[in-house]
Design a protein around this motif. Structure first.
Motif, short mmCIF file in Angstrom:
data_model
loop_
_atom_site.label_atom_id
_atom_site.label_comp_id
_atom_site.label_asym_id
_atom_site.label_seq_id
_atom_site.Cartn_x
_atom_site.Cartn_y
_atom_site.Cartn_z
N VAL A 180 0.84 -1.20 0.00
CA VAL A 180 0.00 0.00 0.00
C VAL A 180 0.87 1.25 0.00
O VAL A 180 0.61 2.21 -0.73
N ARG A 181 1.93 1.25 0.80
CA ARG A 181 2.82 2.40 0.86
C ARG A 181 3.48 2.66 -0.48
O ARG A 181 3.62 3.80 -0.93
N ARG A 182 3.90 1.59 -1.16
CA ARG A 182 4.53 1.74 -2.48
C ARG A 182 3.55 2.30 -3.50
O ARG A 182 3.93 3.08 -4.37
N LEU A 183 2.29 1.91 -3.38
CA LEU A 183 1.28 2.40 -4.32
C LEU A 183 0.90 3.85 -4.05
O LEU A 183 0.64 4.62 -4.98
N LEU A 184 0.87 4.23 -2.78
CA LEU A 184 0.53 5.61 -2.44
C LEU A 184 1.66 6.57 -2.79
O LEU A 184 1.42 7.69 -3.24
N LYS A 185 2.88 6.13 -2.57
CA LYS A 185 4.04 7.00 -2.83
C LYS A 185 5.13 6.18 -3.50
O LYS A 185 6.03 5.67 -2.85
N PRO A 186 5.05 6.03 -4.81
CA PRO A 186 5.99 5.15 -5.52
C PRO A 186 7.42 5.64 -5.45
O PRO A 186 7.69 6.83 -5.40
N LYS A 187 8.33 4.69 -5.43
CA LYS A 187 9.75 4.99 -5.59
C LYS A 187 10.19 4.45 -6.94
O LYS A 187 9.67 3.45 -7.43
N ILE A 188 11.11 5.12 -7.56
CA ILE A 188 11.51 4.81 -8.93
C ILE A 188 12.68 3.83 -8.92
O ILE A 188 13.81 4.18 -8.54
N ILE A 189 12.41 2.59 -9.34
CA ILE A 189 13.47 1.58 -9.48
C ILE A 189 14.04 1.68 -10.89
O ILE A 189 13.32 1.53 -11.87
N GLU A 190 15.33 1.96 -10.98
CA GLU A 190 15.98 2.07 -12.29
C GLU A 190 16.57 0.74 -12.75
O GLU A 190 16.70 0.51 -13.95
N SER A 191 16.91 -0.10 -11.79
CA SER A 191 17.41 -1.44 -12.15
C SER A 191 17.21 -2.37 -10.96
O SER A 191 17.21 -1.93 -9.79
#
Length: 331
Positions: A180-191
């Motif tokens: 839920v936290r990732r969906l509310l405030k996404p972090k950008i995974i580059e690899s």
């Protein structure tokens, strides 16, 4: 007869003459012939103050000398026992205290229903703060009623509803506070390193996903897939896991005929949408009613991650060609 400078008033005791010029009745003119103005300057310099000038009584002002009456202090003079009045800036407009107690009282509000099994994962103080930061919408949890109370402008409420809808949609395929936290405030995974650990005798798979190599494919075609499974139930290209560079997360897309299942629930077809994949998810290549272990456990090791970012809404519509080849995220 010439104009008289003084008034002669006879009193009852013998007609004694009194000075009546300028209120200086208690002070005789100086011997050297100094003017009244010079006399006044000397008295002020000597600290005589208003009392020595016979001006201590109300109504004894001196209009001719710019001194207000009614006991009002004269600018530049100090009155013993009187407190100093605050100086007002003539260039500064007068202000009055503002009342913020009713701020937002008339703002629009909206209720957003939440499935009861999502209450414990969604309704936390941290998630409330994230929603406020991301949308500007005030949020109140109502866990007993399985509702979220949203208050703000129409645009703020719309953004909050869209974000909550995205959370509920993706959590159909597994839920946790971290997800839920990732969906509310996404972090950008580059690899990231993606490992697929088989739950039975299927071949294992591993690949580093990045901007140059964002996809790992599973299917029976040896030329088209990274992981080849020669089984009748598996499609030529069964499913694809991709690192979406724009969103900075890994998604799974079902390309099969018989279906791909994430955490026991069938994925939508690729023309409908793609679903977020989290570390520890179970990815099955057939209906779990037939075999609960014909698939993989997903392991994600993040390598490069950028700062968190807000989702931009509304998202553009996909073209027909993009919808047929990519699948879209549920937003």
């Amino acid at each position: 007869m010439g104009k008289r400078d003084v008034d002669d008033d006879d009193d009852d005791d013998g007609g004694k003459r009194r000075k009546a010029s300028g209120g200086f009745s208690d002070h005789a003119p100086p011997d050297d012939g100094q003017s009244a103005e010079i006399q006044l300057d000397q008295m002020l310099a000597g600290g005589a103050g208003l009392a020595g000038l016979g001006m201590g009584m109300p109504g004894m002002g001196m209009p001719g000398m710019g001194m207000p009456g009614m006991g009002m202090p004269t600018p530049g003079l100090s009155v013993p026992g009187a407190s100093a009045a605050p100086e007002l800036d003539p260039l500064k407009p007068a202000t009055t205290p503002m009342d913020f107690s009713k701020l937002g009282a008339n703002m629009p509000s909206q209720e957003f229903p939440v499935p009861r099994d999502m209450v414990e994962y969604l309704m936390t103080p941290e998630h409330r703060q994230i929603l406020l930061e991301e949308t500007g919408c005030d949020v109140d949890w109502a866990p007993d009623e399985s509702k979220v109370q949203l208050k703000g402008s129409a645009e703020q409420i719309r953004k909050a509803q869209r974000l909550l809808q995205r959370v509920l949609m993706h959590c159909n395929w597994g839920r946790s506070e971290a997800k839920v936290r990732r969906l509310l405030k996404p972090k950008i995974i580059e690899s990231a390193v993606l490992r697929l650990s088989p739950m039975n005798t299927l071949p294992a798979g591993q690949k580093t996903l990045s901007q140059t190599q964002p996809v790992i494919s599973i299917g029976k075609d040896k030329k088209a897939n990274d992981i080849v499974i020669p089984a009748a139930i598996v499609s030529r290209q069964h499913c694809v896991l991709e690192l979406d560079i724009d969103r900075g997360a890994i998604y799974v897309i079902d390309c099969s005929t018989n279906g791909t299942f994430l955490n026991g629930l069938r994925l939508p077809p690729k023309t409908t949408g793609k679903v977020l994949v989290s570390h520890g998810d179970e990815l099955l290549l057939q209906d779990p009613a037939n075999d609960q272990e014909f698939g993989y456990v997903v392991n994600i090791q993040e390598l490069n991650v950028r700062e968190q970012t807000k989702l931009q809404a509304p998202r553009r519509l996909l073209s027909t060609e993009e919808s047929a080849t990519m699948g879209r995220d549920f937003q």
